[in-house]
Structure formats: structure tokens, C-alpha cells
Design a protein around this motif. Structure first.
Motif, short mmCIF file in Angstrom:
data_model
loop_
_atom_site.label_atom_id
_atom_site.label_comp_id
_atom_site.label_asym_id
_atom_site.label_seq_id
_atom_site.Cartn_x
_atom_site.Cartn_y
_atom_site.Cartn_z
N SER A 48 0.83 -1.21 0.00
CA SER A 48 0.00 0.00 0.00
C SER A 48 0.87 1.26 0.00
CB SER A 48 -0.92 0.01 1.22
OG SER A 48 -0.16 0.08 2.42
N TYR A 49 2.11 1.12 0.48
CA TYR A 49 3.08 2.21 0.46
C TYR A 49 4.48 1.58 0.41
CZ TYR A 49 5.19 6.76 1.43
OH TYR A 49 5.91 7.94 1.34
N PRO A 50 4.93 1.19 -0.78
CA PRO A 50 6.15 0.36 -0.89
C PRO A 50 7.46 1.13 -0.83
CG PRO A 50 5.23 0.75 -3.05
CD PRO A 50 4.30 1.44 -2.08
N TYR A 51 7.41 2.38 -0.38
CA TYR A 51 8.59 3.22 -0.43
C TYR A 51 9.47 3.06 0.81
CZ TYR A 51 5.69 5.45 -3.97
OH TYR A 51 4.89 5.69 -5.05
N LEU A 52 10.77 3.16 0.59
CA LEU A 52 11.71 3.19 1.70
C LEU A 52 11.73 4.61 2.25
CD1 LEU A 52 13.92 1.92 3.43
CD2 LEU A 52 15.57 2.40 1.60
N THR A 53 11.36 4.75 3.52
CA THR A 53 11.23 6.08 4.11
C THR A 53 12.45 6.43 4.95
OG1 THR A 53 10.15 5.30 6.13
CG2 THR A 53 8.74 5.74 4.22
N TYR A 54 12.58 7.70 5.21
CA TYR A 54 13.68 8.17 6.05
C TYR A 54 13.54 7.64 7.47
CZ TYR A 54 17.12 11.48 7.96
OH TYR A 54 18.21 12.05 8.56
N GLN A 55 12.31 7.57 7.95
CA GLN A 55 12.10 7.07 9.30
C GLN A 55 12.51 5.60 9.41
OE1 GLN A 55 11.17 9.10 11.93
NE2 GLN A 55 11.92 7.30 13.04
N GLU A 56 12.24 4.81 8.38
CA GLU A 56 12.67 3.41 8.39
C GLU A 56 14.20 3.33 8.45
OE1 GLU A 56 9.66 0.56 6.02
OE2 GLU A 56 10.41 2.23 4.84
N PHE A 57 14.85 4.20 7.71
CA PHE A 57 16.31 4.22 7.75
C PHE A 57 16.82 4.59 9.14
CE2 PHE A 57 20.21 6.80 7.40
CZ PHE A 57 21.08 5.85 6.91
N LEU A 58 16.22 5.62 9.74
CA LEU A 58 16.64 6.03 11.08
C LEU A 58 16.39 4.93 12.11
CD1 LEU A 58 15.27 9.71 11.07
CD2 LEU A 58 17.67 9.01 11.00
N ASP A 59 15.22 4.28 12.02
CA ASP A 59 14.91 3.20 12.97
C ASP A 59 15.90 2.05 12.82
OD1 ASP A 59 12.79 4.69 13.84
OD2 ASP A 59 11.28 3.60 12.67
N ALA A 60 16.26 1.71 11.58
CA ALA A 60 17.20 0.62 11.35
C ALA A 60 18.58 0.94 11.93
CB ALA A 60 17.31 0.32 9.87
N CYS A 61 18.93 2.24 11.94
CA CYS A 61 20.22 2.65 12.49
C CYS A 61 20.16 2.90 13.99
CB CYS A 61 20.71 3.92 11.79
SG CYS A 61 21.03 3.74 10.03
N GLY A 62 18.94 2.95 14.56
CA GLY A 62 18.78 3.28 15.97
C GLY A 62 19.09 4.73 16.26
N LEU A 63 18.74 5.61 15.32
CA LEU A 63 19.06 7.03 15.44
C LEU A 63 17.81 7.88 15.29
CD1 LEU A 63 22.23 7.02 13.12
CD2 LEU A 63 22.21 6.99 15.63
N THR A 64 17.97 9.17 15.58
CA THR A 64 16.90 10.14 15.37
C THR A 64 17.36 11.18 14.36
OG1 THR A 64 17.66 11.62 17.14
CG2 THR A 64 16.14 9.82 17.77
N GLU A 65 16.44 12.00 13.91
CA GLU A 65 16.80 13.05 12.96
C GLU A 65 17.84 14.00 13.55
OE1 GLU A 65 13.81 15.16 10.80
OE2 GLU A 65 12.39 13.49 10.87
N GLU A 66 17.69 14.28 14.86
CA GLU A 66 18.62 15.19 15.52
C GLU A 66 20.05 14.63 15.52
OE1 GLU A 66 15.70 14.26 16.69
OE2 GLU A 66 14.61 16.17 16.41
N ASP A 67 20.18 13.29 15.59
CA ASP A 67 21.51 12.68 15.61
C ASP A 67 22.27 12.96 14.31
OD1 ASP A 67 21.14 11.54 18.13
OD2 ASP A 67 20.20 9.74 17.30
N LEU A 68 21.55 13.11 13.20
CA LEU A 68 22.20 13.29 11.90
C LEU A 68 22.22 14.74 11.44
CD1 LEU A 68 20.92 10.17 9.90
CD2 LEU A 68 22.90 10.41 11.40
N SER A 69 21.85 15.66 12.31
CA SER A 69 21.86 17.07 11.94
C SER A 69 23.29 17.52 11.63
CB SER A 69 21.28 17.92 13.07
OG SER A 69 21.41 19.29 12.77
N LEU A 70 23.45 18.27 10.54
CA LEU A 70 24.75 18.78 10.14
C LEU A 70 24.91 20.27 10.43
CD1 LEU A 70 25.07 17.04 6.65
CD2 LEU A 70 25.96 16.24 8.84
N ALA A 71 23.86 20.90 10.93
CA ALA A 71 23.89 22.35 11.16
C ALA A 71 24.80 22.70 12.33
CB ALA A 71 22.47 22.85 11.41
#
Length: 731
Positions: A708-731
């Protein structure tokens, strides 16, 4: 008659001048600038490096030099204070015309000498892909026509002003505009044509035609301006206006000037090479058209007949519709903006076919009203010269149709169905494509389909047929060599230009393909094309990059030049863009990404660029990969966060819409190609290193899909890495 009699005398006098020989000598040397200071063609093809750049540099420098010579010669009588005597002996009008012809003749003689001198040099530097036709056209169009244009411009400036200093300033400003402000407008850069690349393996006819069109447009314009200045040549002690009043007494003179200017303006306004598509790259009007209620398409067919000598296409497209609404419906198509509909019939009767005038993404909106009949066969006859997307005007030559190469994509092939779905029971509508081409051309559908010869004709052409599905298709054809490669459990059909066969074999390009596929298969799993057992790897005419679809990847010929393939600095693997496009078979096709949010950096490009970096690191070493990938990502990201409009977004909205779109598109591209791979690299470090990231990506690639939604999402990637968006911030 007096001009004809005086011409050889004036030419002899001109050729006896030391300054003329100095200008001619410097012009002959000016192609050297194309190897050092002035290299507008930034592609790595051999013809770009060793033919386009030298001839373009020769045209720019030679044009400026002959402009200086023109002003110098026209002012000679005034500097010597003998104008009164010369005007008494010969009419100043006759003198002006004679000098123009003599200067033009000197320029042509210089061009002939340049072409003879640089022929052996070009042959030796270009090597096996040297082509005499390309050489002649490049020097005639890129360099040769710049000289008379500069002579006309400089002569007109002097005849208007009658002052050497002012005319030099005007000419210098005119040349400066072409080299700077107008450089990104292919119609305005009169001195330096917008040439970014020339093809080694295939033809350059489309590029030559567009440059010739621009040159002839300016030739008409500057000839018209020169004719107006000719009317202003000072006579009988009168000033500019008084001389103009005398000049217009013979009505044919101003009539010629106005006719030339009118021809130039008309040619500029109705140029046939680029469309008028909506400049907003995020516009989706054609993708969001209201679906024709009650109408489905159960199949389509096209009989395509390109005229490769003219670069045009003629064809007949047939569509099978089912209309259950019991009413007339409007069916929408996307058609190449250069095409017209010559006939539209539904069940044998003429129907209305309207080009609305709206253009988007190199498609013109075509609306056709079909009758209320339940079963309808719609037959469209169409044709014309394919137009390129207006955003590609600085990359001329893309839609090449010639006896050596052809590419037809979707709306260039046949009208592309926009607002009609396939029947619910099948979900697709099949398509049968016939195309007639010379027998030396190999036809390659871009996808899993294979073309077969349907018929052989007495004129030396073949009709090919292939089957596909969907509203459009892509086809390549040319003088190709095919090499089958076994890699990753599949057969790779590697197509490349015949002119490059020896170089490909020496560089072991087939082994490079094998290594890339086996790397990705080992690290991430079997690709999507493994199910069909084959992949087409097609070398295209130089286009600035490649792309991929199920069962096929396109590789730019620039990645296969002798410079790239034989460079020890780049290792044994040719063309990193080739690696990038192959990786898309895993990230982008093997795993789909939702790209609807254009502001998000998460896309297939991020993982593809990261994977390319990892492969390059294995092949070329850590230092090379860091310099050419990580450091460049970091520089781009640093520039992004320092960008004025990123830090002050409120100012972006005050800019003109076209400039807003340009900046927004540039920033979005940077985020996907630089910021996202840098974030993935940071995730690799936080997740435990390369081996850990390989396992994470392997699991994501082989995960169970939610259809129904076959796309690889950013959240799936973060969950697989055990990380959050804030962990990957480059600012």
C-alpha cells in the motif's frame, strides 16, 4: 561595378599591412587558449576537449582581433587626415562596402589557414574518434562565422560614431555582453556559442544546426544594423542625421536594412529548437489532470518513421479506448512541443484535436474529444522537429536524430496519454511500437523488451518492432557493439559505440561492469533485474549523466572517453557516473522512494551517491574517495548553510519567480546529492562502521514491502540505524 573593380586592390592593400598579418597570426594561434584559459565545453569527450574548446576560443579571440582590425582600418584615413582627398576620389559609400568585403575576405583566408594548421594537431590529440565532418563544421560555425559578425559589429559602431575610441568601447561592450551576461542564453551569445559538449561516438548535427541558426540570426541582425550605419556615412560635410537623410533617398537601402532586421527578429522569436515549458520545475499540472470519467485504454500502437537527414519525425499512433460513460469525453495527451497533429480520427471520423498552448516538462498539452461510442479506435498522424526542454538551452544537442544516433523518449516517440487509465482487470495497456531505420542502426528499447526485425525494405531500411506497456516508452538506436557479460547471476547486455570498441577492450570496461554489479549484489542482495535474468547497459550520446529503469541503465559516453578509460589516476574502473547509474538498480528501482516532497533531502540519490562513494573507496583508495566525495559534500553543505537565502528565507520570496525557482532547485539538488550522503556517512559512524551499515542496508533492501506504500522512508532508515533526525543534523 566600381566596388568589384576596387575589391582586389583593397584586399591587396589590406594584406600588405603588418597589422593585418599580426591579427591573422594571433588569430591562428588563438585556438591554443582553448587548452588553457578558455574552456567553455566542460565535457570530457575528446571532441569537446580538443575540437570544441580550441575552435570556440579561436572564434572569441579571433572575433575580437578582427573587430580591432576593422576599426583600425576604417579610421586610417581620418588618422592620416586624407579623408577629403579619398572621398573626392571614391564615394565613401563605395569605400565602406569595399573595405567590408576586403576585411571579410581576409578573415576567410585566415580561417582557411587555421583549419589547415590545426588539422594534424586535432587529429593527433583526438585520436581514433576524429571525424573530418565534425572538424570542418566546428571550425566553420564555432570560429569562422564569429569573424564576419565581429567585422560587421565593429564597422557599424565606427560608421555610426566616426570615432575610433568610442567605436572600440561600443564593440568591447558588445563582446563583453556575449561573454558574460548573455553567455547563458544560446540565442544572444553571438561571439561564443553555447556549446557544452561534442559527441565522440555519435553525430553532432543537432548542435551544429542550432549554432548555425544562432549565427545566421545574428548575421541578419548585424547586416541590418551595418546597412543602417551605411546610410549614416558622412558625406558632403553633413553630420549623422544629414547623411542619413541623403542615404534614405534610395528607398531600397533602408528597405534592405529593415528586411534584414525583420528576418532576424522573426528567426529569434520563432526558433525551432527549444520549447516554452513552464519554468517551475515543481509544476505538476499535466500529472494532476482530471481523469476522463468512464474512459479506459486497452492498448496502443505507433508506427514511427524518422527522417534522419532532416532530424524530424513522422508517425501514426493508434489508441484503443472504451468509453462507458455514454458521453463525449476529452482525452489529454502530452506531445512534443515541436510536433503538430496533421490528422485525428475516431472510428474513421475526424475529431477535434486542440493544442492548448500550455507546455510543461517538454510536453505540450493536446486535448482530443472522443465520441460517446463504447469502443473507439483513435488514430493520430503527427510529426515535426523535436524541441528540447527550455531549461536545457545551455546544453545544446540533446535530441539528436541522425543516421548515426537516435533517441526517442515518450512524447518524442508518440503522443503520451495523460488522463486515461488502463482497464481494471489488467492494470496496464500493452503497446506495440514499429520504427523504420537504416539497416546499420541497432534498435534498443530502454527496458526489458527486445526489438525484432519485422520487415526489410529495398531502400536499405529495416522496420523493427517491440512490445512494451504503459503510456510511453524510450528507444535508442545507433551504430552499437553488443557485449554480453555474466555478473551477479545475470546477463548484462553492454551496448557501446563502434568507434570506441578498441578503447573499450583495452580498458577492460566489461570487467569494470562485472565488478560493480558483483559488489552491490554481495553487499545488498539480488537486484530487481535478476528476476528477468538480464540488464541492458547502454552508452548514450553525451548528455551530462545517465538514468535507469527496470532492466536497463543508461551511461553517458563522456564516461568512456580515452582520457577517462586510460587515465591511471582513475584506476581500472571507467566512469564514476557509470557506477552511480548502475547502483540505481538497487536504490531507486530495487527500492523505491517517495519523491513527492521536493524539499526533503531523502531520496534514492542519497543512498546511491553514498554507495558509489563506498565502491570508489574500494577501487581507488580512501584518499581518492575522501577528496572527490566526502570533501566535496562537506564544501557544498557548508556553502548551503552560509547561503544568504537559506539564512534569510524571507528575501527569497521578493525575487522574480524565475530566479526563485532557479535558487530553490539548485538548493534542493545540493541537499539530495551532498547533504544526504554526508548524513548517511555520519549514520555509518554512529551505527558502528561500514560493516554495520552494510548489514543495515542489506536488511532494508530485502525487507518485506507494504504494497500500500512500498517506499523506503527516512524514518525506516533512522529506525534501522537506531538514530533520530537530531543525531544526523549537520547544522
Amino acid at each position: 561595378m566600381k566596388t568589384i573593380r576596387l575589391f582586389p586592390l583593397e584586399l591587396r592593400r589590406l594584406l600588405s599591412s603588418r597589422f593585418t598579418w599580426l591579427v591573422s597570426g594571433l588569430t591562428a594561434l588563438s585556438p591554443l587558449l582553448g587548452f588553457t584559459l578558455y574552456k567553455p565545453a566542460d565535457s570530457t569527450t575528446m571532441l569537446s576537449l580538443f575540437l570544441a574548446n580550441p575552435s570556440l576560443a579561436g572564434g572569441a579571440a579571433g572575433g575580437i582581433l578582427f573587430g580591432l582590425l576593422t576599426v583600425y582600418e576604417l579610421d586610417k584615413a581620418g588618422r592620416s587626415r586624407v579623408e577629403v582627398l579619398t572621398d573626392a576620389a571614391v564615394s565613401p559609400l563605395t569605400t565602406a562596402l569595399t573595405r567590408l568585403l576586403a576585411l571579410t575576405a581576409a578573415a576567410l583566408l585566415t580561417l582557411a589557414a587555421v583549419m589547415v594548421i590545426w588539422l594534424p594537431i586535432s587529429q593527433s590529440r583526438i585520436g581514433s574518434v576524429f571525424d573530418g565532418t565534425d572538424y570542418v563544421f566546428a571550425y566553420l560555425l564555432f570560429m569562422g562565422l564569429a569573424l564576419p559578425l565581429a567585422i560587421l559589429a565593429a564597422a557599424a559602431a565606427y560608421q555610426f560614431t566616426r570615432r575610433m575610441d568610442l567605436s572600440l568601447v561600443l564593440f568591447a561592450a558588445f563582446a563583453f555582453l556575449s561573454l558574460t551576461v548573455w553567455a547563458d542564453d544560446w540565442q544572444l551569445c553571438w561571439l561564443n556559442p553555447s556549446v557544452w559538449a561534442m559527441s565522440d561516438d555519435f553525430s553532432n548535427f543537432r548542435l551544429f544546426r542550432s549554432v548555425a541558426y544562432m549565427r545566421l540570426t545574428w548575421l541578419a541582425a548585424l547586416a541590418g544594423i551595418w546597412t543602417l550605419s551605411y546610410l549614416c556615412i558622412r558625406r558632403f560635410g553633413k553630420g549623422l542625421l544629414g547623411s542619413l537623410m541623403l542615404g534614405v533617398r534610395r528607398i531600397y537601402r533602408p528597405a534592405i536594412a529593415l528586411a534584414l532586421l525583420a528576418c532576424s527578429v522573426t528567426a529569434w522569436a520563432f526558433q525551432p529548437f527549444y520549447d516554452q515549458s513552464n519554468p517551475d520545475l515543481s509544476a505538476m499540472t499535466l500529472d494532476t489532470l482530471e481523469t476522463a470519467d468512464g474512459v479506459t485504454c486497452s492498448g496502443r500502437a505507433a508506427d514511427v518513421r524518422p527522417d534522419l537527414a532532416l532530424g524530424t519525425v513522422q508517425g501514426t499512433a493508434t489508441y484503443q479506448f472504451q468509453n462507458t460513460s455514454g458521453q463525449e469525453r476529452t482525452v489529454s495527451f502530452g506531445i512534443d512541443p515541436g510536433y503538430s497533429i496533421t490528422s485525428a480520427q475516431a472510428n474513421g471520423k475526424d475529431v477535434s484535436a486542440v493544442l492548448t498552448g500550455y507546455q510543461e516538462s517538454n510536453m505540450a498539452l493536446l486535448e482530443i474529444t472522443i465520441p460517446a461510442d463504447r469502443d473507439i479506435e483513435l488514430v493520430l498522424e503527427y510529426g515535426g522537429l523535436p524541441k528540447d526542454w527550455n531549461i536545457m538551452s545551455t546544453m545544446q544537442g540533446e535530441p539528436e536524430l541522425s543516421p548515426k544516433y537516435l533517441c526517442l523518449e515518450s512524447q518524442n516517440m508518440a503522443p503520451y496519454l495523460l488522463n486515461v487509465a488502463a482497464p481494471e482487470d489488467t492494470g496496464v495497456f500493452p503497446a506495440v511500437i514499429d520504427i523504420t531505420l537504416p539497416e546499420h542502426m541497432t534498435v534498443i528499447p530502454f527496458g526489458p523488451s527486445d526489438a525484432e526485425i519485422l520487415e526489410q525494405h529495398e531502400d536499405g531500411t529495416l522496420t523493427w518492432r517491440y512490445e512494451t506497456s504503459g503510456p510511453g516508452s524510450i528507444l535508442y538506436a545507433g551504430d552499437y557493439v553488443r557485449e554480453d557479460i555474466q555478473a551477479g547471476g545475470v546477463t548484462v547486455q553492454f551496448y557501446y559505440g563502434r568507434k570506441h570498441q578498441t578503447i573499450m577492450e583495452q580498458a577492460k570496461a566489461a570487467e569494470a561492469v562485472r565488478e560493480v554489479i558483483e559488489y552491490c549484489t554481495e553487499h545488498y542482495g539480488s537486484p530487481s533485474f535478476a528476476a528477468t535474468g538480464s540488464l541492458k547497459l547502454i552508452q548514450s550520446r553525451v548528455a551530462g549523466g545517465g538514468y535507469a529503469t527496470t532492466g536497463a541503465s543508461l551511461l553517458d559516453e563522456a564516461d568512456f572517453t580515452a582520457n577517462n578509460l586510460e587515465s591511471a589516476e582513475k584506476g581500472a574502473i571507467p566512469g564514476e557516473v557509470m557506477i552511480h547509474e548502475l547502483v540505481h538498480q538497487w536504490w531507486g528501482l530495487g527500492n523505491m522512494f517517495d519523491d513527492s516532497d521536493t524539499a526533503s533531502p531523502w531520496s534514492s540519490e542519497g543512498l546511491t551517491v553514498y554507495t558509489t562513494y563506498r565502491i570508489v573507496k574500494d577501487l581507488y583508495g580512501e584518499d581518492y574517495a575522501k577528496e572527490h566525495y566526502v570533501d566535496q559534500w562537506q564544501t557544498a553543505v557548508d556553502d548551503y548553510y552560509q547561503n544568504f537565502y537559506v539564512r534569510n528565507p524571507e528575501y527569497l520570496s521578493s525575487l522574480p519567480e524565475e530566479e526563485q525557482l532557479r535558487i530553490s532547485n539548485s538548493l534542493a539538488t545540493m541537499r539530495r546529492y551532498s547533504e544526504m550522503p554526508l548524513m548517511i556517512l555520519k549514520a555509518e559512524q554512529l551505527a558502528g562502521g561500514e560493516d554495520a551499515m552494510d548489514q543495515i542496508l542489506y536488511n532494508l533492501f530485502n525487507r518485506e514491502l507494504d504494497w500500500s506504500y512500498p517506499y523506503l522512508t527516512y524514518q525506516e532508515f533512522l529506525d534501522a540505524c537506531g538514530l533520530t533526525e537530531e543525531d544526523l543534523s549537520l547544522a
